[in-house]
Motif scaffolding. Structure first.
Motif, PDB file in Angstrom:
ATOM      1  N   PHE A 268       3.327 -18.334 -34.157  1.00 48.09           N
ATOM      2  CA  PHE A 268       2.912 -17.458 -35.254  1.00 48.09           C
ATOM      3  C   PHE A 268       4.081 -16.885 -36.063  1.00 48.09           C
ATOM      4  CE2 PHE A 268       1.533 -13.436 -37.147  1.00 48.09           C
ATOM      5  CZ  PHE A 268       0.557 -13.938 -37.993  1.00 48.09           C
TER       6      PHE A 268
ATOM      7  N   TYR B 155       7.516 -11.631 -46.256  1.00 44.07           N
ATOM      8  CA  TYR B 155       6.990 -11.053 -44.999  1.00 44.07           C
ATOM      9  C   TYR B 155       8.021 -10.141 -44.331  1.00 44.07           C
ATOM     10  CZ  TYR B 155       5.410 -10.790 -40.133  1.00 44.07           C
ATOM     11  OH  TYR B 155       5.048 -10.336 -38.891  1.00 44.07           O
TER      12      TYR B 155
ATOM     13  N   LEU C  65       7.982  -5.975 -43.663  1.00 43.87           N
ATOM     14  CA  LEU C  65       8.149  -5.300 -42.357  1.00 43.87           C
ATOM     15  C   LEU C  65       9.244  -4.238 -42.435  1.00 43.87           C
ATOM     16  CD1 LEU C  65       7.851  -8.087 -39.599  1.00 43.87           C
ATOM     17  CD2 LEU C  65       6.070  -6.623 -40.569  1.00 43.87           C
TER      18      LEU C  65
ATOM     19  N   GLY D 233      -5.032  -5.543 -36.739  1.00 41.38           N
ATOM     20  CA  GLY D 233      -4.773  -6.990 -36.848  1.00 41.38           C
ATOM     21  C   GLY D 233      -3.294  -7.206 -36.605  1.00 41.38           C
ATOM     22  N   CYS D 234      -2.827  -6.755 -35.429  1.00 44.02           N
ATOM     23  CA  CYS D 234      -1.377  -6.656 -35.171  1.00 44.02           C
ATOM     24  C   CYS D 234      -0.722  -8.000 -34.853  1.00 44.02           C
ATOM     25  CB  CYS D 234      -1.125  -5.666 -34.038  1.00 44.02           C
ATOM     26  SG  CYS D 234      -1.892  -6.158 -32.461  1.00 44.02           S
TER      27      CYS D 234
ATOM     28  N   GLY E  33       4.614  -7.557 -35.146  1.00 44.26           N
ATOM     29  CA  GLY E  33       5.739  -7.425 -36.090  1.00 44.26           C
ATOM     30  C   GLY E  33       5.729  -6.070 -36.788  1.00 44.26           C
ATOM     31  N   ALA E  34       4.558  -5.669 -37.306  1.00 42.06           N
ATOM     32  CA  ALA E  34       4.473  -4.385 -38.009  1.00 42.06           C
ATOM     33  C   ALA E  34       4.482  -3.216 -37.026  1.00 42.06           C
ATOM     34  CB  ALA E  34       3.214  -4.349 -38.878  1.00 42.06           C
TER      35      ALA E  34
ATOM     36  N   ASP F 213      -5.970  -6.008 -32.065  1.00 38.24           N
ATOM     37  CA  ASP F 213      -6.273  -7.375 -32.524  1.00 38.24           C
ATOM     38  C   ASP F 213      -7.440  -7.910 -31.689  1.00 38.24           C
ATOM     39  OD1 ASP F 213      -4.252  -9.439 -34.304  1.00 38.24           O
ATOM     40  OD2 ASP F 213      -5.919 -10.358 -33.203  1.00 38.24           O
ATOM     41  N   ASN F 214      -8.258  -8.777 -32.281  1.00 36.97           N
ATOM     42  CA  ASN F 214      -9.370  -9.337 -31.504  1.00 36.97           C
ATOM     43  C   ASN F 214      -9.093 -10.759 -31.000  1.00 36.97           C
ATOM     44  OD1 ASN F 214      -9.675 -10.764 -33.841  1.00 36.97           O
ATOM     45  ND2 ASN F 214     -11.860 -10.359 -34.113  1.00 36.97           N
TER      46      ASN F 214
ATOM     47  N   ALA G  99      -9.601  -5.594 -29.524  1.00 42.59           N
ATOM     48  CA  ALA G  99     -10.863  -5.098 -30.094  1.00 42.59           C
ATOM     49  C   ALA G  99     -11.022  -5.585 -31.524  1.00 42.59           C
ATOM     50  CB  ALA G  99     -10.874  -3.563 -30.079  1.00 42.59           C
TER      51      ALA G  99
ATOM     52  N   ILE H  16     -11.403  -4.664 -35.220  1.00 40.65           N
ATOM     53  CA  ILE H  16     -10.987  -3.457 -35.960  1.00 40.65           C
ATOM     54  C   ILE H  16     -12.172  -2.779 -36.651  1.00 40.65           C
ATOM     55  CG2 ILE H  16      -8.593  -4.146 -36.251  1.00 40.65           C
ATOM     56  CD1 ILE H  16      -9.252  -4.968 -39.138  1.00 40.65           C
ATOM     57  N   ARG H  17     -13.277  -3.515 -36.833  1.00 43.08           N
ATOM     58  CA  ARG H  17     -14.471  -2.895 -37.439  1.00 43.08           C
ATOM     59  C   ARG H  17     -15.137  -1.931 -36.468  1.00 43.08           C
ATOM     60  NH1 ARG H  17     -17.040  -8.503 -39.184  1.00 43.08           N
ATOM     61  NH2 ARG H  17     -16.095  -8.957 -37.159  1.00 43.08           N
TER      62      ARG H  17
ATOM     63  N   PHE I 184      -1.852  -8.236 -43.947  1.00 48.09           N
ATOM     64  CA  PHE I 184      -2.455  -9.575 -44.050  1.00 48.09           C
ATOM     65  C   PHE I 184      -3.612  -9.768 -43.068  1.00 48.09           C
ATOM     66  CE2 PHE I 184       1.974  -9.846 -45.513  1.00 48.09           C
ATOM     67  CZ  PHE I 184       1.724 -10.178 -46.829  1.00 48.09           C
TER      68      PHE I 184
ATOM     69  N   PHE J 143      -9.066 -11.625 -43.756  1.00 46.36           N
ATOM     70  CA  PHE J 143      -9.821 -12.366 -42.740  1.00 46.36           C
ATOM     71  C   PHE J 143     -11.139 -11.664 -42.352  1.00 46.36           C
ATOM     72  CE2 PHE J 143      -5.434 -13.862 -42.084  1.00 46.36           C
ATOM     73  CZ  PHE J 143      -5.649 -15.222 -42.217  1.00 46.36           C
TER      74      PHE J 143
END
Ligand code: SAM
Length: 242
Positions: A27, A38, A42, A63-64, A68-69, A88-89, A116, A118-119, A133, A137
Motif C-alpha cells: 500500500f 501524498y 502527510l 480510513g487509516c 500514515g496520517a 479502518d474496516n 470498524a 467509520i459510518r 482519501f 470510497f
C-alpha cells in the motif's frame, strides 16, 4: 517497502478493487506512486495537528490504512492529554497498522487502532479529524450523514482535513488533469497496462466528486469555513473548520 506489481500482468477478468492483504502489503508504495502530493499532505497534517489539536480532546484518522496520517498526527501533537483513534474496516490494513504503531511506541502512546466501519464509529469531543482519501470510497448516499456526524462530534474551532481525488465540471480541464495524472503514474514506473487495469478495478469503487460538491456539502453538514489548502492536478485537500 514492497513494490506494487498487482496489475502488471494482463488479467482476463478484473475484479473490483478492495483493500485486501495483497493491497495492504504494497500500500505505501502504491499510494506514493499513485497520489501526487501524498507525502506533502502527510507533512501538512502534522503541521495542522500542531496548530489545531486542543488539550484533552480526541483526534480521529478515519480510513487509516497503514497509519500514515495517524503517525503524522502523533508527530505533530503538542497539546496535552489527547487520544488519537485510527479506524479502518479492512482487517488486513488494521493488522499491519498495529505492527507499524508498535514500532513507534514512543510517538504513538495515546493511539488506539480500531477495526470498524467509520459510518458506525462515535465521534466525540474531537479537535482534529482526518479523512485522507477515504470519503471517495464511501457510498455517495452515506457521505452527508457521515460528515454531519463528524461535525456534530467536534469542538468549536476543530478541523476536518478532507483529501480526495476530484473531477471537474469543465470537460477540457477534467481530461487534461486526468491525463497529467496518468503521466505522473507513468513517470513513477507504472505501465499503461497497469494504469488501465487499475482504473477498471476502481471504476465502481472510487467515486470522485467536484470541489464545489465537497465544499457545499461540508457547509450544509455544519462547518462554518471551508476551503482547499492543497491541490495537485485532480487531487486536493480541504480544511473545514467548525
Ligand atoms: C486510500 S485508503 C486511505 C489512506 C490513508 N488514509 C493514508 O493516509 O495513508 C482508504 C482506506 O479507507 C478504508 N475504508 C473504506 N471504507 C471504509 C469504511 N466504510 N470504514 C472504515 N474504513 C474504510 C479502506 O479500507 C482503506 O484502508
Amino acid at each position: 517497502m514492497s513494490k506494487d506489481r498487482i496489475y502488471n500482468q494482463s488479467m482476463a477478468k478484473i475484479a473490483d478493487f478492495s483493500f485486501d492483504a495483497q493491497v495492504a502489503d504494497v500500500f505505501t508504495d502504491m499510494i506514493e506512486r499513485s497520489v501526487p502530493g501524498y507525502r506533502a499532505i502527510l507533512t501538512m497534517i502534522e503541521t495542522l495537528t500542531e496548530h489545531y489539536a486542543q488539550p484533552g480532546s480526541n483526534l480521529y484518522d478515519l480510513g487509516c490504512s497503514l497509519g500514515g496520517a495517524t503517525l503524522a498526527m502523533a508527530n505533530g501533537m503538542n497539546a496535552e492529554n489527547c487520544t488519537i483513534y485510527a479506524v479502518d474496516n479492512s482487517s488486513a490494513m488494521v493488522e499491519r497498522c498495529r505492527k507499524i504503531m508498535q514500532r513507534s511506541v514512543h510517538t504513538c502512546a495515546g493511539v488506539h487502532i480500531d477495526s470498524a466501519d467509520i459510518r458506525e464509529v462515535e465521534i466525540a469531543d474531537a479537535s482534529v479529524v482526518v479523512l485522507n482519501f477515504t470519503l471517495q470510497f464511501i457510498p455517495q448516499s452515506d457521505r452527508f450523514q457521515l460528515l454531519e456526524k463528524i461535525c456534530a462530534g467536534m469542538r468549536p474551532g476543530g478541523v476536518l482535513i478532507l483529501s480526495e481525488k476530484v473531477i471537474f465540471k469543465d470537460d477540457h480541464l477534467d481530461e487534461l488533469l486526468a491525463g497529467i495524472h496518468h503521466d505522473f503514474k507513468r513517470a513513477h514506473g507504472y505501465s499503461d497496462l497497469e494504469i488501465s487495469q487499475k482504473r477498471s478495478a476502481l471504476e465502481n469503487v472510487l467515486i470522485p466528486e467536484t470541489i464545489p460538491t465537497h465544499r457545499e456539502r461540508l457547509l450544509s453538514a455544519g462547518f462554518s469555513s471551508v476551503d482547499v489548502w492543497f491541490q495537485c492536478f485532480n487531487f486536493m485537500s480541504m480544511l473545514a473548520v467548525k
